[in-house]
Design a protein around this motif. Structure first.
Motif, PDB file in Angstrom:
ATOM      1  N   GLY A 173       0.901  -1.196   0.144  1.00 16.01           N
ATOM      2  CA  GLY A 173       0.069  -0.082  -0.155  1.00 16.01           C
ATOM      3  C   GLY A 173       0.845   1.289  -0.002  1.00 16.01           C
ATOM      4  O   GLY A 173       0.362   2.229   0.514  1.00 16.01           O
ATOM      5  N   VAL A 174       1.940   1.317  -0.547  1.00 11.43           N
ATOM      6  CA  VAL A 174       2.677   2.298  -0.779  1.00 11.43           C
ATOM      7  C   VAL A 174       3.135   2.561  -2.148  1.00 11.43           C
ATOM      8  O   VAL A 174       2.834   1.809  -3.088  1.00 11.43           O
ATOM      9  N   ASN A 175       3.804   3.624  -2.392  1.00 13.04           N
ATOM     10  CA  ASN A 175       4.217   4.102  -3.783  1.00 13.04           C
ATOM     11  C   ASN A 175       5.354   3.334  -4.576  1.00 13.04           C
ATOM     12  O   ASN A 175       5.899   3.004  -3.546  1.00 13.04           O
ATOM     13  N   ALA A 176       5.217   2.922  -5.697  1.00 12.58           N
ATOM     14  CA  ALA A 176       6.414   2.013  -6.174  1.00 12.58           C
ATOM     15  C   ALA A 176       7.749   2.909  -6.002  1.00 12.58           C
ATOM     16  O   ALA A 176       8.774   2.067  -5.949  1.00 12.58           O
ATOM     17  N   ASN A 177       7.911   4.065  -6.124  1.00 14.25           N
ATOM     18  CA  ASN A 177       9.214   4.682  -6.065  1.00 14.25           C
ATOM     19  C   ASN A 177       9.761   4.669  -4.502  1.00 14.25           C
ATOM     20  O   ASN A 177      10.985   4.570  -4.431  1.00 14.25           O
ATOM     21  N   THR A 178       8.735   4.417  -3.542  1.00 15.43           N
ATOM     22  CA  THR A 178       9.037   4.018  -2.287  1.00 15.43           C
ATOM     23  C   THR A 178      10.023   2.686  -2.013  1.00 15.43           C
ATOM     24  O   THR A 178      10.913   2.725  -1.429  1.00 15.43           O
ATOM     25  N   VAL A 179       9.331   1.849  -2.982  1.00 10.03           N
ATOM     26  CA  VAL A 179       9.945   0.550  -2.625  1.00 10.03           C
ATOM     27  C   VAL A 179      11.302   0.443  -3.425  1.00 10.03           C
ATOM     28  O   VAL A 179      11.952  -0.061  -3.116  1.00 10.03           O
ATOM     29  N   LEU A 180      11.305   1.211  -4.580  1.00  7.18           N
ATOM     30  CA  LEU A 180      12.424   1.235  -5.389  1.00  7.18           C
ATOM     31  C   LEU A 180      13.696   1.834  -4.546  1.00  7.18           C
ATOM     32  O   LEU A 180      14.822   1.324  -4.854  1.00  7.18           O
ATOM     33  N   ARG A 181      13.238   3.016  -3.912  1.00  3.65           N
ATOM     34  CA  ARG A 181      14.332   3.463  -3.010  1.00  3.65           C
ATOM     35  C   ARG A 181      14.859   2.648  -2.083  1.00  3.65           C
ATOM     36  O   ARG A 181      16.125   2.549  -1.722  1.00  3.65           O
TER      37      ARG A 181
END
Length: 114
Positions: free
Chosen positions: A46-54
């Motif tokens: 339930g988070v942004n994909a950019n958060t996961v990528l970081r």
């Protein structure tokens, strides 16, 4: 596989990295295993994909994950806790120095916590 604590004050990317790190350290995710895509992880958490990528980039920099073009992200090795703590300790001492604290002062602060 992964969960986040919405009451945790840490930034979301740090929480995601910690969750993946824990999964690898506990053996839930093993060396060579491919992780779901960043989009899939983001949707599940339930988070942004950019958060996961970081978070994944941070783990790559720690040597825990490996990015392979066309093959996605896979587990390289379990995290080396000592190396992570040394890096963070270095960062803590640098930050303390910016506020005028010496390493001895930081050691005293840590002793107060235990």
């Amino acid at each position: 596989m992964l969960t986040l604590d919405l009451n945790d004050p840490r930034p979301l990317h740090e929480q995601v990295a910690a969750a993946v790190r824990q999964a690898v350290a506990s053996g839930v995710a093993t060396p060579g295993q491919r992780l779901p895509s960043a989009r899939e992880l983001a949707a599940a958490l339930g988070v942004n994909a950019n958060t996961v990528l970081r978070a994944l980039r941070d783990l790559r920099d720690e040597g825990v994950l490996e990015f392979r073009r066309g093959r996605g992200v896979s587990v390289l090795r379990p995290p080396d806790g000592r190396q992570v703590l040394l890096r963070r300790s270095r960062e803590l001492l640098e930050e303390a120095g910016r506020y005028g604290y010496r390493p001895e002062d930081v050691i005293e602060m840590i002793k107060e916590l235990s």
